[in-house]
Design an enzyme around this catalytic site. Structure first.
Site, PDB file in Angstrom:
ATOM      1  CE  LYS A   1      -1.101  11.348   5.549  1.00  0.00           C
ATOM      2  NZ  LYS A   1      -2.108  12.333   5.106  1.00  0.00           N
TER       3      LYS A   1
ATOM      4  NE  ARG B   1      -2.944   8.383  -9.366  1.00  0.00           N
ATOM      5  CZ  ARG B   1      -3.560   8.042  -8.239  1.00  0.00           C
ATOM      6  NH1 ARG B   1      -2.844   7.604  -7.208  1.00  0.00           N
ATOM      7  NH2 ARG B   1      -4.863   8.136  -8.119  1.00  0.00           N
TER       8      ARG B   1
ATOM      9  CD  GLU C   1      -2.851   1.363   0.328  1.00  0.00           C
ATOM     10  OE1 GLU C   1      -2.407   1.548  -0.816  1.00  0.00           O
ATOM     11  OE2 GLU C   1      -4.059   1.464   0.603  1.00  0.00           O
TER      12      GLU C   1
ATOM     13  CG  ASP D   1      -4.948   9.094   6.230  1.00  0.00           C
ATOM     14  OD1 ASP D   1      -4.202   9.788   6.943  1.00  0.00           O
ATOM     15  OD2 ASP D   1      -6.008   9.528   5.741  1.00  0.00           O
TER      16      ASP D   1
END
Ligand code: IMP
Ligand code: MG
Length: 174
Positions: free
Chosen positions: A129, A163, A97, A101
């Protein structure tokens, strides 16, 4: 409104860390085979670079889950938009991944592959995060722990842009 990107992790730092993760994963899975599942679109770059650094036999798949749309805030629910083709029963799945988050996407995917009878399911994320976590998820391999900033590059987007940046940057909107 203008958008600015400030470098947070350079191309060299990202590449170096992925090499280290590949080495660690190769050691942990010695004598076994891996199914690396990259989560599109964000983890496309990370999944392929990581797979190149793994020395045990690797199969690769990609799947796509519901995304944030053009917003920088999570919608809360996770849906599969495109599933993998391989039957994961009895396989060692490594989910690749881009970033963890709230943790909702990975919590959902862990459960999904376990229910399908995978022998093992682990998570490799390029970025974590932790300040934003809403669901407790055990991250097995983490590239970098970062503060609560919206980041782009190396697969991560803002409104489908950025990206392709070869580094990770902080997006500033003003
Ligand atoms: P979670 O389900 O809340 O953990 O969200 C994970 C997904 O949200 C990631 O795969 C990204 O697509 C997206 N996301 C979360 N934070 C960021 C960010 O800082 N920049 C770009 N995308 C992000
Ligand atoms: Mg994503």
């Amino acid at each position: 409104m203008s958008e600015n990107v400030h470098v947070m992790l350079t191309e060299e730092e990202v590449a170096g860390r992925i090499k280290e993760l590949g080495k660690e994963i190769s050691g942990d899975y010695e004598g076994r085979e891996l199914l690396v599942v990259g989560i599109l679109k964000g983890a496309a770059f990370f999944a392929t670079e990581l797979a190149k650094r793994i020395t045990v036999p690797v199969r690769m798949e990609f799947m796509s889950t519901s995304s944030y749309g053009s917003s920088t805030v999570s919608s809360g629910t996770v849906k599969i938009k495109q599933d993998i083709e391989t039957d994961v029963a009895g396989m060692n799945v490594l989910i690749a991944e881009d970033i963890i988050d709230s943790g909702r996407t990975l919590a959902f995917l862990l459960d999904y592959f376990k229910k399908k009878g995978a022998e093992s399911v682990r998570i490799a994320t390029l970025l974590d995060k932790p300040d934003r976590r809403e669901v407790d998820v055990n991250v097995d391999y983490n590239g970098f722990t970062i503060p609560d900033e919206f980041v782009v590059g190396y697969g991560l987007d803002y409104d489908q842009k950025y990206r392709n940046l070869p580094y990770i940057g902080i997006l500033e909107l003003d």
